[in-house]
Design a protein around this motif. Structure first.
Motif, PDB file in Angstrom:
ATOM      1  N   UNK A   1       0.832  -1.209   0.000  1.00  0.00           N
ATOM      2  CA  UNK A   1       0.000   0.000   0.000  1.00  0.00           C
ATOM      3  C   UNK A   1       0.865   1.257   0.000  1.00  0.00           C
ATOM      4  N   UNK A   2       0.343   2.298  -0.643  1.00  0.00           N
ATOM      5  CA  UNK A   2       0.913   3.635  -0.541  1.00  0.00           C
ATOM      6  C   UNK A   2      -0.094   4.507   0.186  1.00  0.00           C
ATOM      7  N   UNK A   3       0.358   5.191   1.224  1.00  0.00           N
ATOM      8  CA  UNK A   3      -0.508   6.099   1.978  1.00  0.00           C
ATOM      9  C   UNK A   3      -0.211   7.527   1.533  1.00  0.00           C
ATOM     10  N   UNK A   4      -1.289   8.294   1.321  1.00  0.00           N
ATOM     11  CA  UNK A   4      -1.157   9.666   0.827  1.00  0.00           C
ATOM     12  C   UNK A   4      -1.836  10.614   1.800  1.00  0.00           C
ATOM     13  N   UNK A   5      -1.077  11.581   2.327  1.00  0.00           N
ATOM     14  CA  UNK A   5      -1.644  12.594   3.218  1.00  0.00           C
ATOM     15  C   UNK A   5      -2.192  13.737   2.370  1.00  0.00           C
ATOM     16  N   UNK A   6      -3.500  13.990   2.481  1.00  0.00           N
ATOM     17  CA  UNK A   6      -4.171  15.002   1.676  1.00  0.00           C
ATOM     18  C   UNK A   6      -4.348  16.276   2.502  1.00  0.00           C
ATOM     19  N   UNK A   7      -3.546  17.296   2.194  1.00  0.00           N
ATOM     20  CA  UNK A   7      -3.498  18.504   3.020  1.00  0.00           C
ATOM     21  C   UNK A   7      -4.815  19.263   3.006  1.00  0.00           C
ATOM     22  N   UNK A   8      -5.456  19.367   1.846  1.00  0.00           N
ATOM     23  CA  UNK A   8      -6.700  20.142   1.755  1.00  0.00           C
ATOM     24  C   UNK A   8      -7.886  19.397   2.347  1.00  0.00           C
ATOM     25  N   UNK A   9      -7.863  18.074   2.242  1.00  0.00           N
ATOM     26  CA  UNK A   9      -9.000  17.270   2.710  1.00  0.00           C
ATOM     27  C   UNK A   9      -8.855  16.817   4.149  1.00  0.00           C
ATOM     28  N   UNK A  10      -7.665  16.967   4.733  1.00  0.00           N
ATOM     29  CA  UNK A  10      -7.389  16.529   6.112  1.00  0.00           C
ATOM     30  C   UNK A  10      -7.701  15.047   6.304  1.00  0.00           C
ATOM     31  N   UNK A  11      -7.222  14.251   5.351  1.00  0.00           N
ATOM     32  CA  UNK A  11      -7.369  12.812   5.476  1.00  0.00           C
ATOM     33  C   UNK A  11      -6.213  12.108   4.780  1.00  0.00           C
ATOM     34  N   UNK A  12      -6.213  10.792   4.884  1.00  0.00           N
ATOM     35  CA  UNK A  12      -5.176   9.959   4.264  1.00  0.00           C
ATOM     36  C   UNK A  12      -5.844   8.959   3.342  1.00  0.00           C
ATOM     37  N   UNK A  13      -5.401   8.921   2.081  1.00  0.00           N
ATOM     38  CA  UNK A  13      -5.894   7.932   1.129  1.00  0.00           C
ATOM     39  C   UNK A  13      -4.965   6.730   1.123  1.00  0.00           C
ATOM     40  N   UNK A  14      -5.543   5.541   1.054  1.00  0.00           N
ATOM     41  CA  UNK A  14      -4.767   4.303   1.013  1.00  0.00           C
ATOM     42  C   UNK A  14      -4.877   3.720  -0.390  1.00  0.00           C
ATOM     43  N   UNK A  15      -3.742   3.611  -1.078  1.00  0.00           N
ATOM     44  CA  UNK A  15      -3.704   3.089  -2.438  1.00  0.00           C
ATOM     45  C   UNK A  15      -3.192   1.661  -2.413  1.00  0.00           C
ATOM     46  N   UNK A  16      -3.950   0.758  -3.014  1.00  0.00           N
ATOM     47  CA  UNK A  16      -3.500  -0.617  -3.223  1.00  0.00           C
ATOM     48  C   UNK A  16      -2.516  -0.599  -4.397  1.00  0.00           C
ATOM     49  N   UNK A  17      -1.258  -0.941  -4.144  1.00  0.00           N
ATOM     50  CA  UNK A  17      -0.244  -0.841  -5.190  1.00  0.00           C
ATOM     51  C   UNK A  17      -0.380  -1.919  -6.261  1.00  0.00           C
ATOM     52  N   UNK A  18      -1.165  -2.959  -5.977  1.00  0.00           N
ATOM     53  CA  UNK A  18      -1.393  -3.994  -6.994  1.00  0.00           C
ATOM     54  C   UNK A  18      -2.358  -3.506  -8.068  1.00  0.00           C
ATOM     55  N   UNK A  19      -3.337  -2.709  -7.658  1.00  0.00           N
ATOM     56  CA  UNK A  19      -4.362  -2.241  -8.593  1.00  0.00           C
ATOM     57  C   UNK A  19      -4.281  -0.740  -8.853  1.00  0.00           C
ATOM     58  N   UNK A  20      -3.484  -0.040  -8.053  1.00  0.00           N
ATOM     59  CA  UNK A  20      -3.379   1.423  -8.118  1.00  0.00           C
ATOM     60  C   UNK A  20      -4.748   2.094  -8.033  1.00  0.00           C
ATOM     61  N   UNK A  21      -5.497   1.653  -7.035  1.00  0.00           N
ATOM     62  CA  UNK A  21      -6.796   2.258  -6.720  1.00  0.00           C
ATOM     63  C   UNK A  21      -6.837   2.587  -5.228  1.00  0.00           C
ATOM     64  N   UNK A  22      -7.622   3.618  -4.905  1.00  0.00           N
ATOM     65  CA  UNK A  22      -7.806   3.991  -3.497  1.00  0.00           C
ATOM     66  C   UNK A  22      -8.810   3.031  -2.869  1.00  0.00           C
ATOM     67  N   UNK A  23      -8.403   2.385  -1.782  1.00  0.00           N
ATOM     68  CA  UNK A  23      -9.264   1.389  -1.134  1.00  0.00           C
ATOM     69  C   UNK A  23      -9.994   1.943   0.082  1.00  0.00           C
ATOM     70  N   UNK A  24      -9.436   2.969   0.724  1.00  0.00           N
ATOM     71  CA  UNK A  24     -10.103   3.563   1.882  1.00  0.00           C
ATOM     72  C   UNK A  24      -9.514   4.944   2.145  1.00  0.00           C
TER      73      UNK A  24
END
Length: 355
Positions: free
Chosen positions: A266-289
């Motif tokens: 997984x790649x975790x992305x800190x979203x400064x404007x949204x104040x949340x973290x997106x979790x990307x499945x690196x196998x599918x390159x989609x946000x899972x949560x």
């Protein structure tokens, strides 16, 4: 604060002639303390270092108890930090170019004191250290360059011209290449660390900020703050092979920091404007949560075993602790004052539990 379970032994206090034995009382008090210490193995003593931009300091967090245990003065407006693979030193970029900082502070982690200050380019931002620990690479935003520091001498040994507005920086696990995000030219410079020359330039989205590389070195993830996307670069071809949208309803997400889990899943992305973290499945390159954290997250790092992710919240002046098994915030570190930015945890490079 997380509730840490501590095992206690029962003690009996001897009573002789209706008097309590002081020796037995002290013994019984000491046993729970010793038991508590025994519950924290030596290898679990991980420490997080957090540059605090407006206080000109670095906050030191004990990750066992998730509390600030030291504050280290550095130079003006520190932004990013990287720790040597042996955990001995933390390199902190001081971005205060208006006030004549433009330097890197070197902190000895055993004493939490600054042992060297290194002049670099104008407005240093990102910093990364080679897997060998021999060199630190520093992105200089206003100089359009990367400074290469020898960690043996703490001097700049090379300066590399890159794109416009270099910001984030990551080095491949084999140490062969450094990937540099160029905020204003919307591309990524790829540096051959053997020659310290740029060997490729990869167009990405708008306003690339941070970059992280998978543990196998095959892929680089780049956050495009103005495009609300993450570009996925194949290191074999140095081309974008996928673009991941970071969605926040009809509002901007502002993807800022990115980190890849130690297992690469997984790649975790800190979203400064949204104040949340997106979790990307690196196998599918989609946000899972998506995980809600504090206000304006700017820094993100995993513990060496990947069990936890620590996220700095710039406006909240806190650090959120995410359990990666459940993708929930399980603790919040208070007292990280005056705009926390980057974050790094020691030790690096091993599957160590920080609990």
């Amino acid at each position: 604060m997380r509730n840490n379970r501590v095992w206690f032994w029962d003690c009996k206090i001897q009573n002789r002639d209706n008097r309590l034995s002081l020796r037995w009382m002290l013994g019984c008090l000491a046993l729970p303390i010793l038991a508590a210490l025994a519950c924290v193995p030596a290898e679990a003593q991980c420490t997080a270092y957090v540059p605090t931009h407006k206080s000109n300091t670095v906050a030191v967090i004990d990750t066992v108890v998730d509390r600030v245990v030291a504050v280290i003065p550095v130079q003006i407006q520190p932004l990013a930090v990287a720790i040597t693979p042996n955990g001995a030193f933390a390199y902190v970029t001081n971005s205060g170019w208006i006030f004549g900082s433009n330097s890197v502070s070197v902190i000895a982690t055993t004493s939490n004191t600054v042992v060297a200050t290194i002049p670099v380019g104008n407005f240093p931002v990102g910093v990364a250290i080679t897997p060998s620990g021999a060199f630190a690479y520093v992105a200089n935003l206003n100089s359009n360059s990367v400074s290469v520091i020898s960690t043996a001498t703490n001097t700049v040994t090379a300066t590399i011209a890159v794109g416009t507005g270099p910001w984030g920086l990551a080095i491949t696990p084999n140490g062969a290449f450094a990937y540099v995000t160029n905020l204003n030219s919307n591309n990524v410079s790829v540096i051959d660390t053997a020659s310290n020359g740029v060997v490729a330039t990869v167009p990405v989205g708008s306003g690339p900020v941070s970059v992280a590389i998978t543990p196998n070195g095959s892929t680089a993830y780049v956050t495009n703050q103005s495009s609300d996307t993450v570009s996925v670069i194949s290191s074999a071809t140095n081309t974008v092979v996928a673009t991941v949208p970071i969605v926040n309803g009809s509002y901007n997400s502002g993807p800022y920091a990115v980190a890849v889990a130690p297992n690469g899943a997984f790649a975790y992305v800190a979203n400064a404007a949204a104040s949340n973290v997106s979790v990307i499945d690196t196998a599918t390159n989609t946000v899972t949560t998506t995980i809600g954290v504090g206000s304006t997250p700017h820094g993100l790092v995993f513990t060496p075993d990947g069990a936890l992710a620590y996220v700095t919240n710039e406006v909240s002046n806190t650090v959120s602790v995410i359990d990666t098994a459940t993708n929930t915030v399980v603790d919040t570190v208070e007292g990280v004052v005056a705009v926390p930015e980057g974050i790094a945890i020691t030790p690096q490079g091993s599957a160590v539990s920080c609990r």
